[in-house]
Design a protein around this motif. Structure first.
Motif, short mmCIF file in Angstrom:
data_model
loop_
_atom_site.label_atom_id
_atom_site.label_comp_id
_atom_site.label_asym_id
_atom_site.label_seq_id
_atom_site.Cartn_x
_atom_site.Cartn_y
_atom_site.Cartn_z
N GLU A 109 1.73 6.83 2.44
CA GLU A 109 0.94 7.98 2.88
C GLU A 109 -0.47 7.56 3.29
O GLU A 109 -1.02 8.06 4.29
CB GLU A 109 0.86 9.04 1.77
CG GLU A 109 2.07 9.94 1.71
CD GLU A 109 1.89 11.08 0.73
OE1 GLU A 109 2.52 12.13 0.95
OE2 GLU A 109 1.12 10.93 -0.24
N GLU A 110 -1.06 6.65 2.54
CA GLU A 110 -2.42 6.19 2.86
C GLU A 110 -2.44 5.43 4.18
O GLU A 110 -3.36 5.57 4.98
CB GLU A 110 -2.96 5.30 1.73
CG GLU A 110 -3.14 6.02 0.41
CD GLU A 110 -4.04 7.24 0.55
OE1 GLU A 110 -5.11 7.12 1.17
OE2 GLU A 110 -3.66 8.32 0.05
N VAL A 111 -1.42 4.62 4.40
CA VAL A 111 -1.33 3.85 5.64
C VAL A 111 -1.17 4.81 6.82
O VAL A 111 -1.84 4.66 7.86
CB VAL A 111 -0.13 2.87 5.60
CG1 VAL A 111 0.03 2.16 6.94
CG2 VAL A 111 -0.34 1.85 4.49
N HIS A 112 -0.33 5.81 6.67
CA HIS A 112 -0.12 6.79 7.74
C HIS A 112 -1.42 7.53 8.09
O HIS A 112 -1.73 7.73 9.26
CB HIS A 112 0.95 7.80 7.34
CG HIS A 112 2.34 7.27 7.50
ND1 HIS A 112 3.46 8.01 7.18
CD2 HIS A 112 2.80 6.07 7.92
CE1 HIS A 112 4.54 7.29 7.41
NE2 HIS A 112 4.17 6.11 7.85
N LYS A 113 -2.18 7.90 7.07
CA LYS A 113 -3.45 8.60 7.32
C LYS A 113 -4.42 7.70 8.09
O LYS A 113 -5.12 8.16 9.00
CB LYS A 113 -4.08 9.04 6.00
CG LYS A 113 -3.41 10.23 5.35
CD LYS A 113 -4.04 10.53 3.99
CE LYS A 113 -3.21 11.55 3.23
NZ LYS A 113 -3.69 11.70 1.84
N ARG A 114 -4.45 6.44 7.71
CA ARG A 114 -5.35 5.50 8.36
C ARG A 114 -4.96 5.24 9.81
O ARG A 114 -5.80 5.16 10.70
CB ARG A 114 -5.38 4.19 7.58
CG ARG A 114 -6.41 3.20 8.08
CD ARG A 114 -6.54 1.99 7.17
NE ARG A 114 -5.37 1.14 7.19
CZ ARG A 114 -4.59 0.88 6.15
NH1 ARG A 114 -4.86 1.41 4.97
NH2 ARG A 114 -3.54 0.10 6.24
N GLU A 167 0.84 -1.20 0.00
CA GLU A 167 0.00 0.00 0.00
C GLU A 167 0.87 1.25 0.00
O GLU A 167 1.96 1.25 0.57
CB GLU A 167 -0.86 0.05 1.26
CG GLU A 167 -1.88 -1.05 1.40
CD GLU A 167 -2.68 -0.85 2.68
OE1 GLU A 167 -3.59 0.00 2.68
OE2 GLU A 167 -2.39 -1.53 3.67
N PRO A 168 0.36 2.34 -0.60
CA PRO A 168 1.08 3.62 -0.52
C PRO A 168 1.27 4.00 0.96
O PRO A 168 0.31 3.97 1.73
CB PRO A 168 0.17 4.60 -1.24
CG PRO A 168 -0.67 3.75 -2.15
CD PRO A 168 -0.87 2.46 -1.41
N TYR A 228 7.60 10.38 0.75
CA TYR A 228 6.49 9.59 1.29
C TYR A 228 5.38 9.40 0.27
O TYR A 228 4.58 8.47 0.40
CB TYR A 228 5.94 10.27 2.56
CG TYR A 228 6.85 10.10 3.75
CD1 TYR A 228 6.81 8.95 4.53
CD2 TYR A 228 7.76 11.09 4.10
CE1 TYR A 228 7.65 8.79 5.62
CE2 TYR A 228 8.61 10.94 5.19
CZ TYR A 228 8.54 9.79 5.95
OH TYR A 228 9.38 9.63 7.02
N GLY A 229 5.34 10.24 -0.75
CA GLY A 229 4.34 10.08 -1.79
C GLY A 229 4.65 8.91 -2.71
O GLY A 229 3.77 8.37 -3.37
#
Length: 198
Positions: free
Chosen positions: A61-66, A58-59, A92-93
């Motif tokens: 950044e998406e994991v960090h947001k979650r 998974e990207p 991170y992108g």
């Protein structure tokens, strides 16, 4: 006297990358003055349940947001800016979350061939700057070849055993560096590392 440095870290940890880069620069300075140092890497996984199937990566950044919520971007922006001041690239992108077990195993393989430092350095850059998936063995084979490490499938059991040893030792976060018996937590400055080595 040869300095002994033991670094417990994870390739997927931004602070571990910063600590390693600072330590790497301190080592270069000490060695340029005739100093000798042995570096041993100990594995730690900040996300042991991260997918080991490359297709499920998974990207980051998406994991960090979650996981961390809306403020996750502020934290990564601070790390990106800090790295930029020191020549360490965090993208991170582009980065993808992937299980780092095989990367740690590869560092063990590289250590047996006298190239652990070069391998760790390349893996950090691959993860944070190049956005490469470190759960993908084809990717790891290419990275090994880049730094002159002969690929082997050895070391899985030993890597699992060492991960368990680190876990049961009480370590809950990285990086942790032990230099000539003295333990330093976090991404210490280059000067602090240099002072401990020299």
């Amino acid at each position: 006297m040869t300095s002994r440095i033991e670094m417990t870290m994870d390739i997927a940890c931004g602070a571990s990358y910063l600590a390693w880069d600072r330590l790497r620069r301190a080592l270069a300075r000490a060695r340029a003055k005739g100093g000798e140092a042995e570096v041993v890497f100990h594995p730690f996984q900040i996300a042991p349940d991260a997918p080991d199937d490359p297709a499920r990566a998974e990207p980051l950044e998406e994991v960090h947001k979650r996981v961390f919520g809306p403020s996750a971007g502020e934290s990564t922006a601070r790390m990106t800016a800090l790295g930029a001041r020191e020549g360490v690239v965090y993208d991170y992108g582009k980065a993808v979350l992937a299980n780092t077990f095989e990367a740690h195993r590869l560092i063990r393989v590289a250590a047996a061939q006298g190239r652990a430092e070069e391998m760790a350095d390349r893996l950090f850059r691959a993860y944070f700057a190049d956005g490469l998936n470190l759960a993908d063995n084809d990717t790891l084979r290419k990275l090994a070849a880049e730094v002159g490490v002969a690929w082997t499938d050895d070391g899985a059991e030993e890597t699992r055993a060492e991960l368990e040893l680190v876990r049961t030792s009480g370590i809950r976060g990285v990086p942790i560096s032990k230099i000539n018996g003295r333990t330093l937590s976090g991404a210490q400055s280059e000067e602090t590392f240099y002072g401990e080595i020299s």
